[in-house]
Design a protein around this motif. Structure first.
Motif, PDB file in Angstrom:
ATOM      1  N   LEU A  22       0.811  -1.210   0.000  1.00  0.00           N
ATOM      2  CA  LEU A  22       0.000   0.000   0.000  1.00  0.00           C
ATOM      3  C   LEU A  22       0.850   1.269   0.000  1.00  0.00           C
ATOM      4  N   GLY A  23       2.014   1.169   0.630  1.00  0.00           N
ATOM      5  CA  GLY A  23       2.761   2.397   0.819  1.00  0.00           C
ATOM      6  C   GLY A  23       3.841   2.644  -0.223  1.00  0.00           C
ATOM      7  N   GLN A  24       3.931   1.736  -1.218  1.00  0.00           N
ATOM      8  CA  GLN A  24       5.049   1.845  -2.150  1.00  0.00           C
ATOM      9  C   GLN A  24       5.091   3.177  -2.891  1.00  0.00           C
ATOM     10  N   GLY A  25       6.273   3.730  -2.933  1.00  0.00           N
ATOM     11  CA  GLY A  25       6.481   4.914  -3.734  1.00  0.00           C
ATOM     12  C   GLY A  25       5.833   6.177  -3.182  1.00  0.00           C
ATOM     13  N   ARG A  26       5.345   6.115  -1.962  1.00  0.00           N
ATOM     14  CA  ARG A  26       4.721   7.312  -1.412  1.00  0.00           C
ATOM     15  C   ARG A  26       5.628   7.912  -0.350  1.00  0.00           C
ATOM     16  N   ALA A  27       5.527   9.207  -0.218  1.00  0.00           N
ATOM     17  CA  ALA A  27       6.254   9.850   0.861  1.00  0.00           C
ATOM     18  C   ALA A  27       5.690   9.328   2.177  1.00  0.00           C
ATOM     19  N   PRO A  28       6.540   9.240   3.219  1.00  0.00           N
ATOM     20  CA  PRO A  28       6.026   8.719   4.484  1.00  0.00           C
ATOM     21  C   PRO A  28       4.902   9.587   5.038  1.00  0.00           C
ATOM     22  N   ALA A  29       3.967   8.917   5.713  1.00  0.00           N
ATOM     23  CA  ALA A  29       2.936   9.663   6.426  1.00  0.00           C
ATOM     24  C   ALA A  29       3.586  10.306   7.652  1.00  0.00           C
ATOM     25  N   LYS A  30       2.894  11.251   8.250  1.00  0.00           N
ATOM     26  CA  LYS A  30       3.422  11.902   9.452  1.00  0.00           C
ATOM     27  C   LYS A  30       2.528  11.591  10.651  1.00  0.00           C
ATOM     28  N   VAL A  31       3.180  11.217  11.745  1.00  0.00           N
ATOM     29  CA  VAL A  31       2.456  11.140  13.017  1.00  0.00           C
ATOM     30  C   VAL A  31       2.445  12.567  13.543  1.00  0.00           C
ATOM     31  N   GLN A  32       1.270  13.181  13.527  1.00  0.00           N
ATOM     32  CA  GLN A  32       1.233  14.628  13.728  1.00  0.00           C
ATOM     33  C   GLN A  32       0.999  15.073  15.163  1.00  0.00           C
ATOM     34  N   ASP A  33       0.205  14.284  15.879  1.00  0.00           N
ATOM     35  CA  ASP A  33      -0.146  14.765  17.216  1.00  0.00           C
ATOM     36  C   ASP A  33      -0.572  13.604  18.099  1.00  0.00           C
ATOM     37  N   LEU A  34      -0.467  13.816  19.387  1.00  0.00           N
ATOM     38  CA  LEU A  34      -0.974  12.875  20.387  1.00  0.00           C
ATOM     39  C   LEU A  34      -1.907  13.657  21.285  1.00  0.00           C
ATOM     40  N   ARG A  35      -3.072  13.088  21.516  1.00  0.00           N
ATOM     41  CA  ARG A  35      -4.013  13.782  22.413  1.00  0.00           C
ATOM     42  C   ARG A  35      -4.476  12.821  23.497  1.00  0.00           C
ATOM     43  N   PHE A  36      -4.749  13.323  24.677  1.00  0.00           N
ATOM     44  CA  PHE A  36      -5.108  12.496  25.837  1.00  0.00           C
ATOM     45  C   PHE A  36      -6.379  12.979  26.506  1.00  0.00           C
ATOM     46  N   TRP A  37      -7.133  12.020  26.982  1.00  0.00           N
ATOM     47  CA  TRP A  37      -8.190  12.329  27.952  1.00  0.00           C
ATOM     48  C   TRP A  37      -8.030  11.283  29.050  1.00  0.00           C
ATOM     49  N   SER A  38      -7.975  11.694  30.278  1.00  0.00           N
ATOM     50  CA  SER A  38      -7.744  10.631  31.257  1.00  0.00           C
ATOM     51  C   SER A  38      -8.301  10.922  32.631  1.00  0.00           C
ATOM     52  N   ASN A  39      -8.542   9.836  33.348  1.00  0.00           N
ATOM     53  CA  ASN A  39      -8.798   9.888  34.779  1.00  0.00           C
ATOM     54  C   ASN A  39      -8.209   8.593  35.334  1.00  0.00           C
ATOM     55  N   PRO A  40      -8.316   8.327  36.626  1.00  0.00           N
ATOM     56  CA  PRO A  40      -7.638   7.142  37.160  1.00  0.00           C
ATOM     57  C   PRO A  40      -8.163   5.798  36.634  1.00  0.00           C
ATOM     58  N   THR A  41      -9.367   5.763  36.058  1.00  0.00           N
ATOM     59  CA  THR A  41      -9.859   4.459  35.596  1.00  0.00           C
ATOM     60  C   THR A  41     -10.028   4.368  34.085  1.00  0.00           C
ATOM     61  N   TYR A  42      -9.789   5.444  33.386  1.00  0.00           N
ATOM     62  CA  TYR A  42     -10.007   5.428  31.948  1.00  0.00           C
ATOM     63  C   TYR A  42      -9.080   6.421  31.265  1.00  0.00           C
ATOM     64  N   THR A  43      -8.424   5.975  30.232  1.00  0.00           N
ATOM     65  CA  THR A  43      -7.560   6.868  29.461  1.00  0.00           C
ATOM     66  C   THR A  43      -7.814   6.646  27.976  1.00  0.00           C
ATOM     67  N   ARG A  44      -7.992   7.705  27.249  1.00  0.00           N
ATOM     68  CA  ARG A  44      -8.060   7.592  25.795  1.00  0.00           C
ATOM     69  C   ARG A  44      -6.922   8.406  25.201  1.00  0.00           C
TER      70      ARG A  44
END
Ligand SMILES: [Zn+2]
Length: 435
Positions: A22-44
Protein backbone atom coordinates in the motif's frame (compact mmCIF):
# COMPACT_ATOMS: atom_id res chain seq x y z
CA UNK A 1 -22.62 -16.42 2.43
CA UNK A 2 -23.94 -13.44 4.22
CA UNK A 3 -22.59 -10.02 3.32
CA UNK A 4 -20.93 -9.61 6.70
CA UNK A 5 -18.79 -12.69 6.15
CA UNK A 6 -17.78 -11.56 2.69
CA UNK A 7 -16.90 -8.25 4.21
CA UNK A 8 -14.81 -9.85 6.95
CA UNK A 9 -12.90 -12.02 4.51
CA UNK A 10 -12.22 -9.08 2.28
CA UNK A 11 -10.96 -7.23 5.32
CA UNK A 12 -8.70 -10.08 6.34
CA UNK A 13 -7.19 -10.12 2.88
CA UNK A 14 -6.47 -6.44 3.19
CA UNK A 15 -4.96 -6.92 6.61
CA UNK A 16 -2.76 -9.76 5.45
CA UNK A 17 -1.53 -8.00 2.34
CA UNK A 18 2.24 -7.47 2.49
CA UNK A 19 2.76 -4.22 4.26
CA UNK A 20 4.84 -2.70 1.49
CA UNK A 21 2.11 -2.90 -1.10
CA UNK A 22 0.00 0.00 0.00
CA UNK A 23 2.76 2.40 0.82
CA UNK A 24 5.05 1.84 -2.15
CA UNK A 25 6.48 4.91 -3.73
CA UNK A 26 4.72 7.31 -1.41
CA UNK A 27 6.25 9.85 0.86
CA UNK A 28 6.03 8.72 4.48
CA UNK A 29 2.94 9.66 6.43
CA UNK A 30 3.42 11.90 9.45
CA UNK A 31 2.46 11.14 13.02
CA UNK A 32 1.23 14.63 13.73
CA UNK A 33 -0.15 14.76 17.22
CA UNK A 34 -0.97 12.87 20.39
CA UNK A 35 -4.01 13.78 22.41
CA UNK A 36 -5.11 12.50 25.84
CA UNK A 37 -8.19 12.33 27.95
CA UNK A 38 -7.74 10.63 31.26
CA UNK A 39 -8.80 9.89 34.78
CA UNK A 40 -7.64 7.14 37.16
CA UNK A 41 -9.86 4.46 35.60
CA UNK A 42 -10.01 5.43 31.95
CA UNK A 43 -7.56 6.87 29.46
CA UNK A 44 -8.06 7.59 25.79
CA UNK A 45 -5.12 8.47 23.60
CA UNK A 46 -5.65 9.60 20.02
CA UNK A 47 -2.76 9.49 17.57
CA UNK A 48 -3.32 11.79 14.61
CA UNK A 49 -1.71 10.58 11.39
CA UNK A 50 -1.55 12.61 8.18
CA UNK A 51 -3.14 9.84 6.09
CA UNK A 52 -4.42 6.30 6.33
CA UNK A 53 -1.64 3.91 7.29
CA UNK A 54 -1.27 0.35 8.48
CA UNK A 55 -0.50 -0.31 12.09
CA UNK A 56 0.12 -3.21 14.42
CA UNK A 57 -0.20 -3.42 18.15
CA UNK A 58 0.77 -5.81 20.91
CA UNK A 59 1.43 -5.91 24.62
CA UNK A 60 4.64 -6.82 26.38
CA UNK A 61 4.67 -8.38 29.84
CA UNK A 62 6.20 -6.73 32.83
CA UNK A 63 9.72 -7.62 33.82
CA UNK A 64 9.91 -6.79 37.52
CA UNK A 65 13.58 -7.82 37.73
CA UNK A 66 14.51 -5.22 35.18
CA UNK A 67 12.12 -2.73 36.76
CA UNK A 68 9.96 -2.65 33.63
CA UNK A 69 6.16 -2.64 33.79
CA UNK A 70 3.55 -3.79 31.28
CA UNK A 71 3.66 -2.07 27.94
CA UNK A 72 1.35 -1.72 24.99
CA UNK A 73 2.84 -0.55 21.75
CA UNK A 74 1.47 0.51 18.41
CA UNK A 75 3.69 0.36 15.34
CA UNK A 76 2.60 2.81 12.68
CA UNK A 77 3.99 1.61 9.37
CA UNK A 78 5.25 4.03 6.75
CA UNK A 79 5.00 6.96 9.12
CA UNK A 80 7.50 9.39 10.57
CA UNK A 81 7.16 11.38 13.74
CA UNK A 82 6.54 15.08 13.14
CA UNK A 83 9.37 17.28 14.34
CA UNK A 84 6.98 18.98 16.75
CA UNK A 85 6.45 15.76 18.72
CA UNK A 86 8.73 14.94 21.60
CA UNK A 87 10.20 11.50 22.32
CA UNK A 88 8.29 11.18 25.58
CA UNK A 89 5.18 12.45 27.32
CA UNK A 90 4.64 11.83 31.03
CA UNK A 91 0.98 11.12 31.85
CA UNK A 92 0.90 9.60 35.36
CA UNK A 93 -2.86 9.36 35.59
CA UNK A 94 -2.94 6.11 37.52
CA UNK A 95 -3.24 3.88 34.43
CA UNK A 96 -0.63 5.23 32.10
CA UNK A 97 2.79 6.32 33.29
CA UNK A 98 4.05 7.77 30.07
CA UNK A 99 3.95 7.58 26.30
CA UNK A 100 7.17 7.25 24.33
CA UNK A 101 7.80 7.60 20.63
CA UNK A 102 10.58 5.95 18.76
CA UNK A 103 11.53 4.51 15.43
CA UNK A 104 12.39 0.80 15.52
CA UNK A 105 13.19 0.91 11.81
CA UNK A 106 13.15 3.45 9.04
CA UNK A 107 9.67 4.79 8.33
CA UNK A 108 7.98 3.04 11.25
CA UNK A 109 6.93 5.04 14.25
CA UNK A 110 6.45 3.08 17.44
CA UNK A 111 4.31 4.53 20.18
CA UNK A 112 4.90 2.79 23.50
CA UNK A 113 2.50 3.06 26.42
CA UNK A 114 4.12 2.37 29.78
CA UNK A 115 1.27 1.05 31.86
CA UNK A 116 0.87 1.07 35.59
CA UNK A 117 -0.96 -2.24 35.18
CA UNK A 118 -2.38 -4.18 32.28
CA UNK A 119 -6.14 -3.69 32.31
CA UNK A 120 -8.51 -3.76 29.37
CA UNK A 121 -7.65 -1.95 26.21
CA UNK A 122 -8.91 -1.33 22.72
CA UNK A 123 -6.95 -0.15 19.72
CA UNK A 124 -8.89 0.91 16.65
CA UNK A 125 -8.85 3.63 14.04
CA UNK A 126 -11.23 6.26 12.78
CA UNK A 127 -11.26 7.76 9.33
CA UNK A 128 -11.49 11.29 8.00
CA UNK A 129 -9.11 12.44 9.33
CA UNK A 130 -7.28 9.19 9.99
CA UNK A 131 -6.40 8.63 13.64
CA UNK A 132 -5.62 5.67 15.86
CA UNK A 133 -7.49 5.48 19.14
CA UNK A 134 -6.16 3.67 22.20
CA UNK A 135 -8.58 3.15 25.07
CA UNK A 136 -7.18 1.93 28.35
CA UNK A 137 -9.42 0.93 31.23
CA UNK A 138 -8.43 0.00 34.75
CA UNK A 139 -9.97 -2.87 36.62
CA UNK A 140 -10.12 -6.53 35.77
CA UNK A 141 -12.97 -6.45 33.30
CA UNK A 142 -13.50 -9.57 31.24
CA UNK A 143 -11.97 -9.60 27.80
CA UNK A 144 -13.01 -11.41 24.69
CA UNK A 145 -9.51 -12.03 23.47
CA UNK A 146 -10.13 -15.73 23.98
CA UNK A 147 -13.14 -15.46 21.71
CA UNK A 148 -11.14 -14.02 18.85
CA UNK A 149 -12.08 -17.11 16.75
CA UNK A 150 -15.10 -15.02 15.82
CA UNK A 151 -12.73 -13.59 13.30
CA UNK A 152 -10.44 -16.55 12.81
CA UNK A 153 -13.18 -19.16 12.38
CA UNK A 154 -14.25 -17.76 9.04
CA UNK A 155 -14.50 -20.15 6.11
CA UNK A 156 -11.13 -20.46 4.36
CA UNK A 157 -10.53 -17.54 2.09
CA UNK A 158 -7.84 -17.15 -0.55
CA UNK A 159 -4.45 -18.57 0.47
CA UNK A 160 -3.25 -15.56 2.34
CA UNK A 161 -6.10 -15.74 4.82
CA UNK A 162 -5.53 -19.04 6.58
CA UNK A 163 -8.11 -19.33 9.34
CA UNK A 164 -5.46 -19.79 11.97
CA UNK A 165 -3.28 -16.93 10.85
CA UNK A 166 -3.10 -14.08 13.31
CA UNK A 167 -4.92 -11.34 11.47
CA UNK A 168 -3.21 -8.32 12.94
CA UNK A 169 -0.35 -7.53 15.23
CA UNK A 170 2.22 -9.69 13.54
CA UNK A 171 5.54 -9.65 15.26
CA UNK A 172 7.32 -6.55 14.22
CA UNK A 173 10.62 -6.92 12.44
CA UNK A 174 13.53 -7.19 14.80
CA UNK A 175 15.75 -4.19 14.97
CA UNK A 176 19.28 -3.92 16.15
CA UNK A 177 19.36 -3.41 19.89
CA UNK A 178 20.78 -0.24 21.23
CA UNK A 179 19.53 1.81 18.33
CA UNK A 180 17.20 3.54 20.70
CA UNK A 181 17.56 2.39 24.25
CA UNK A 182 14.01 1.83 25.40
CA UNK A 183 12.61 1.02 22.01
CA UNK A 184 15.41 -1.37 21.08
CA UNK A 185 14.94 -3.26 24.30
CA UNK A 186 11.24 -3.64 23.69
CA UNK A 187 11.77 -4.84 20.16
CA UNK A 188 14.14 -7.55 21.22
CA UNK A 189 11.56 -8.97 23.52
CA UNK A 190 8.63 -8.66 21.19
CA UNK A 191 6.85 -12.00 21.01
CA UNK A 192 7.00 -13.70 17.63
CA UNK A 193 3.32 -14.12 17.22
CA UNK A 194 0.51 -12.31 18.79
CA UNK A 195 -3.13 -12.94 17.93
CA UNK A 196 -5.51 -10.10 17.39
CA UNK A 197 -6.57 -9.17 20.85
CA UNK A 198 -9.55 -7.01 21.51
CA UNK A 199 -10.15 -6.35 25.13
CA UNK A 200 -13.63 -5.25 25.88
CA UNK A 201 -14.79 -3.29 28.83
CA UNK A 202 -17.91 -5.43 28.84
CA UNK A 203 -19.85 -7.38 31.37
CA UNK A 204 -19.56 -4.66 33.91
CA UNK A 205 -22.75 -5.07 35.86
CA UNK A 206 -24.44 -1.85 36.65
CA UNK A 207 -26.40 -2.10 39.83
CA UNK A 208 -28.15 1.22 39.52
CA UNK A 209 -28.64 4.24 37.35
CA UNK A 210 -26.62 6.97 38.96
CA UNK A 211 -25.07 9.06 36.27
CA UNK A 212 -26.33 9.86 32.79
CA UNK A 213 -24.51 11.80 30.11
CA UNK A 214 -26.73 13.75 27.74
CA UNK A 215 -25.03 14.80 24.54
CA UNK A 216 -26.50 17.69 22.54
CA UNK A 217 -25.30 16.86 19.01
CA UNK A 218 -23.09 19.24 17.02
CA UNK A 219 -22.22 22.74 18.28
CA UNK A 220 -19.86 25.61 17.57
CA UNK A 221 -18.53 25.52 14.01
CA UNK A 222 -20.72 22.47 13.31
CA UNK A 223 -24.37 23.63 13.09
CA UNK A 224 -25.73 20.15 12.27
CA UNK A 225 -28.70 20.19 9.90
CA UNK A 226 -30.27 23.54 9.03
CA UNK A 227 -34.05 23.93 8.64
CA UNK A 228 -35.76 25.63 5.68
CA UNK A 229 -36.43 28.63 7.93
CA UNK A 230 -32.94 28.78 9.32
CA UNK A 231 -33.38 26.90 12.61
CA UNK A 232 -30.08 25.24 13.51
CA UNK A 233 -30.00 21.69 14.76
CA UNK A 234 -27.22 22.47 17.26
CA UNK A 235 -29.44 25.03 19.04
CA UNK A 236 -32.45 22.73 19.22
CA UNK A 237 -30.29 19.88 20.52
CA UNK A 238 -28.83 22.05 23.26
CA UNK A 239 -32.18 23.45 24.39
CA UNK A 240 -33.67 19.99 24.57
CA UNK A 241 -30.63 18.56 26.37
CA UNK A 242 -30.91 21.17 29.11
CA UNK A 243 -34.59 20.34 29.59
CA UNK A 244 -33.83 16.62 29.62
CA UNK A 245 -31.17 17.14 32.25
CA UNK A 246 -33.62 19.01 34.45
CA UNK A 247 -36.33 16.35 34.12
CA UNK A 248 -33.97 13.44 34.72
CA UNK A 249 -32.52 15.08 37.81
CA UNK A 250 -35.87 16.06 39.23
CA UNK A 251 -37.82 12.90 38.46
CA UNK A 252 -35.18 10.20 38.76
CA UNK A 253 -32.79 11.77 41.22
CA UNK A 254 -29.84 10.90 39.01
CA UNK A 255 -26.79 12.97 38.26
CA UNK A 256 -26.82 14.30 34.71
CA UNK A 257 -23.87 15.77 32.84
CA UNK A 258 -24.04 17.48 29.49
CA UNK A 259 -21.17 16.99 27.05
CA UNK A 260 -21.62 20.68 26.26
CA UNK A 261 -23.75 23.31 27.97
CA UNK A 262 -23.15 26.03 25.44
CA UNK A 263 -22.46 26.57 21.77
CA UNK A 264 -19.04 24.96 21.46
CA UNK A 265 -17.57 22.42 19.09
CA UNK A 266 -16.62 19.01 20.50
CA UNK A 267 -15.02 16.22 18.52
CA UNK A 268 -16.85 12.93 18.50
CA UNK A 269 -14.07 11.30 20.48
CA UNK A 270 -14.36 13.97 23.13
CA UNK A 271 -18.05 13.25 23.53
CA UNK A 272 -17.65 9.55 24.30
CA UNK A 273 -14.48 10.19 26.26
CA UNK A 274 -16.50 12.48 28.54
CA UNK A 275 -19.07 9.74 29.12
CA UNK A 276 -16.40 7.13 29.80
CA UNK A 277 -14.40 9.43 32.03
CA UNK A 278 -17.45 10.14 34.15
CA UNK A 279 -18.21 6.41 34.29
CA UNK A 280 -21.72 7.19 33.14
CA UNK A 281 -24.43 4.52 33.22
CA UNK A 282 -26.18 5.79 30.08
CA UNK A 283 -25.26 7.95 27.13
CA UNK A 284 -28.05 9.77 25.26
CA UNK A 285 -27.16 11.80 22.19
CA UNK A 286 -29.86 14.24 21.03
CA UNK A 287 -30.30 15.22 17.40
CA UNK A 288 -32.78 16.50 14.84
CA UNK A 289 -33.20 14.58 11.62
CA UNK A 290 -32.87 15.89 8.05
CA UNK A 291 -33.62 14.53 4.63
CA UNK A 292 -33.19 15.81 1.09
CA UNK A 293 -36.84 14.80 0.75
CA UNK A 294 -38.66 17.79 2.27
CA UNK A 295 -41.73 15.65 2.85
CA UNK A 296 -39.94 13.30 5.27
CA UNK A 297 -40.99 13.63 8.90
CA UNK A 298 -41.27 11.59 12.08
CA UNK A 299 -39.39 10.41 15.13
CA UNK A 300 -36.72 7.74 15.28
CA UNK A 301 -34.20 6.41 17.77
CA UNK A 302 -30.92 4.70 16.96
CA UNK A 303 -28.54 2.43 18.71
CA UNK A 304 -25.13 1.42 17.48
CA UNK A 305 -24.90 -1.62 15.31
CA UNK A 306 -23.35 -2.59 12.05
CA UNK A 307 -26.60 -3.37 10.29
CA UNK A 308 -26.51 -1.11 7.29
CA UNK A 309 -29.90 -0.25 5.98
CA UNK A 310 -29.92 2.50 3.38
CA UNK A 311 -31.50 5.13 5.61
CA UNK A 312 -29.39 4.18 8.60
CA UNK A 313 -26.33 4.62 6.43
CA UNK A 314 -27.47 8.05 5.29
CA UNK A 315 -28.24 9.21 8.81
CA UNK A 316 -24.95 7.80 10.09
CA UNK A 317 -22.97 9.49 7.36
CA UNK A 318 -24.58 12.82 8.14
CA UNK A 319 -24.23 12.58 11.91
CA UNK A 320 -20.65 11.40 11.60
CA UNK A 321 -19.82 14.08 9.07
CA UNK A 322 -18.40 11.40 6.82
CA UNK A 323 -19.44 8.73 4.39
CA UNK A 324 -19.88 5.08 5.15
CA UNK A 325 -17.07 4.16 2.78
CA UNK A 326 -14.75 6.01 5.05
CA UNK A 327 -15.60 3.75 7.93
CA UNK A 328 -12.48 1.63 7.80
CA UNK A 329 -12.67 -2.10 7.50
CA UNK A 330 -10.86 -3.08 10.64
CA UNK A 331 -12.64 -0.29 12.39
CA UNK A 332 -15.93 -1.84 11.37
CA UNK A 333 -15.02 -5.23 12.81
CA UNK A 334 -13.88 -3.70 16.05
CA UNK A 335 -16.98 -1.61 16.26
CA UNK A 336 -19.10 -4.66 15.87
CA UNK A 337 -17.29 -6.55 18.57
CA UNK A 338 -17.25 -3.61 20.92
CA UNK A 339 -20.79 -2.63 20.34
CA UNK A 340 -22.18 -6.06 20.99
CA UNK A 341 -21.21 -5.80 24.61
CA UNK A 342 -23.94 -3.28 25.28
CA UNK A 343 -26.16 -3.86 22.33
CA UNK A 344 -29.08 -5.48 24.11
CA UNK A 345 -29.33 -2.77 26.70
CA UNK A 346 -28.88 -0.05 24.11
CA UNK A 347 -31.61 -1.57 21.97
CA UNK A 348 -33.93 -1.80 24.95
CA UNK A 349 -33.30 1.81 25.93
CA UNK A 350 -33.85 2.89 22.33
CA UNK A 351 -37.22 1.08 22.27
CA UNK A 352 -38.37 2.69 25.50
CA UNK A 353 -37.41 6.15 24.24
CA UNK A 354 -39.05 5.66 20.88
CA UNK A 355 -42.27 4.35 22.44
CA UNK A 356 -42.49 7.15 25.02
CA UNK A 357 -41.73 9.91 22.51
CA UNK A 358 -44.36 8.79 20.04
CA UNK A 359 -47.10 8.22 22.60
CA UNK A 360 -46.44 11.33 24.71
CA UNK A 361 -45.99 13.71 21.77
CA UNK A 362 -49.12 12.34 20.08
CA UNK A 363 -51.17 13.55 23.04
CA UNK A 364 -50.24 17.17 22.47
CA UNK A 365 -49.37 17.35 18.78
CA UNK A 366 -50.82 16.00 15.56
CA UNK A 367 -49.02 14.08 12.83
CA UNK A 368 -46.42 12.50 15.08
CA UNK A 369 -45.06 9.65 13.00
CA UNK A 370 -43.34 6.58 14.45
CA UNK A 371 -40.32 5.74 12.29
CA UNK A 372 -39.24 3.11 14.80
CA UNK A 373 -35.97 2.03 16.32
CA UNK A 374 -33.07 1.76 13.94
CA UNK A 375 -29.48 0.70 14.01
CA UNK A 376 -26.55 2.50 12.57
CA UNK A 377 -22.78 2.83 12.84
CA UNK A 378 -22.46 6.12 14.67
CA UNK A 379 -19.03 7.35 15.59
CA UNK A 380 -20.42 9.26 18.50
CA UNK A 381 -21.65 6.05 20.12
CA UNK A 382 -18.54 4.05 19.36
CA UNK A 383 -16.20 3.62 22.24
CA UNK A 384 -18.93 4.38 24.71
CA UNK A 385 -18.79 1.60 27.27
CA UNK A 386 -22.33 2.10 28.50
CA UNK A 387 -25.73 1.63 26.84
CA UNK A 388 -25.92 4.41 24.29
CA UNK A 389 -28.60 5.77 21.99
CA UNK A 390 -29.00 8.56 19.49
CA UNK A 391 -32.42 10.20 19.28
CA UNK A 392 -33.65 11.99 16.16
CA UNK A 393 -36.61 13.76 17.71
CA UNK A 394 -38.08 15.18 14.49
CA UNK A 395 -37.06 16.39 11.03
CA UNK A 396 -35.64 19.89 10.97
CA UNK A 397 -35.79 19.72 7.15
CA UNK A 398 -39.60 19.47 7.31
CA UNK A 399 -41.14 22.96 7.74
CA UNK A 400 -43.85 21.84 10.18
CA UNK A 401 -41.45 19.80 12.30
CA UNK A 402 -38.84 22.55 12.13
CA UNK A 403 -41.37 24.84 13.83
CA UNK A 404 -42.11 22.14 16.41
CA UNK A 405 -38.44 21.64 17.17
CA UNK A 406 -38.06 25.35 17.86
CA UNK A 407 -41.18 25.33 20.06
CA UNK A 408 -40.45 25.32 23.79
CA UNK A 409 -43.50 23.22 24.59
CA UNK A 410 -42.52 20.56 22.07
CA UNK A 411 -38.96 20.55 23.39
CA UNK A 412 -40.20 20.14 26.94
CA UNK A 413 -42.69 17.38 26.08
CA UNK A 414 -39.94 15.52 24.23
CA UNK A 415 -37.55 15.86 27.15
CA UNK A 416 -40.22 14.64 29.58
CA UNK A 417 -40.98 11.66 27.35
CA UNK A 418 -37.31 10.67 27.18
CA UNK A 419 -36.98 11.01 30.96
CA UNK A 420 -40.05 8.80 31.41
CA UNK A 421 -38.49 6.24 29.04
CA UNK A 422 -35.27 6.22 31.04
CA UNK A 423 -37.33 5.58 34.16
CA UNK A 424 -39.12 2.67 32.47
CA UNK A 425 -35.81 1.27 31.33
CA UNK A 426 -34.31 1.60 34.79
CA UNK A 427 -37.29 0.00 36.49
CA UNK A 428 -37.43 -2.88 34.00
CA UNK A 429 -33.78 -3.71 34.59
CA UNK A 430 -34.00 -3.17 38.35
CA UNK A 431 -31.65 -0.25 38.11
CA UNK A 432 -34.12 2.12 39.74
CA UNK A 433 -36.35 1.71 42.74
CA UNK A 434 -40.00 1.48 41.74
CA UNK A 435 -42.20 4.28 42.95
ZN1 LIG B 1 -27.37 15.64 14.22
Amino acid sequence: MNPMKTFLIFTLMLLLAPSGVLGQGRAPAKVQDLRFWSNPTYTRVVIDVSREVEYRFATLPADPKAGIGHRLYVDILGAERAATLKAGYPVEDGLLKQVRLGSPQASTTRVVFDLTKLGDYKVFHLADPFRIVIDLAGGGLPSISSNAPEIRALPPAPPAAKPTAPPVAKAPAKASPGKDDGIGRILDRAPDDKPLSIHLPSGQERASLRRIVVDPGHGGKDPGAVGPNGILEKDVNLAMAKLLKAHLEKELGVEVRLTRDRDVYLSLQERTAIANRLDADLFISLHANASPNRGAYGTETYFLNLARSEQAAAVAARENGTTLKEVGDLEAILFDLMANAKINESSRLASEIQKALVSDLSRSFTNIKDLGVRQGPFHVLIGATMPSVLVEVAFISHPREEALLADRQFQDKSARAIARAVRNYGVALNLLAQN
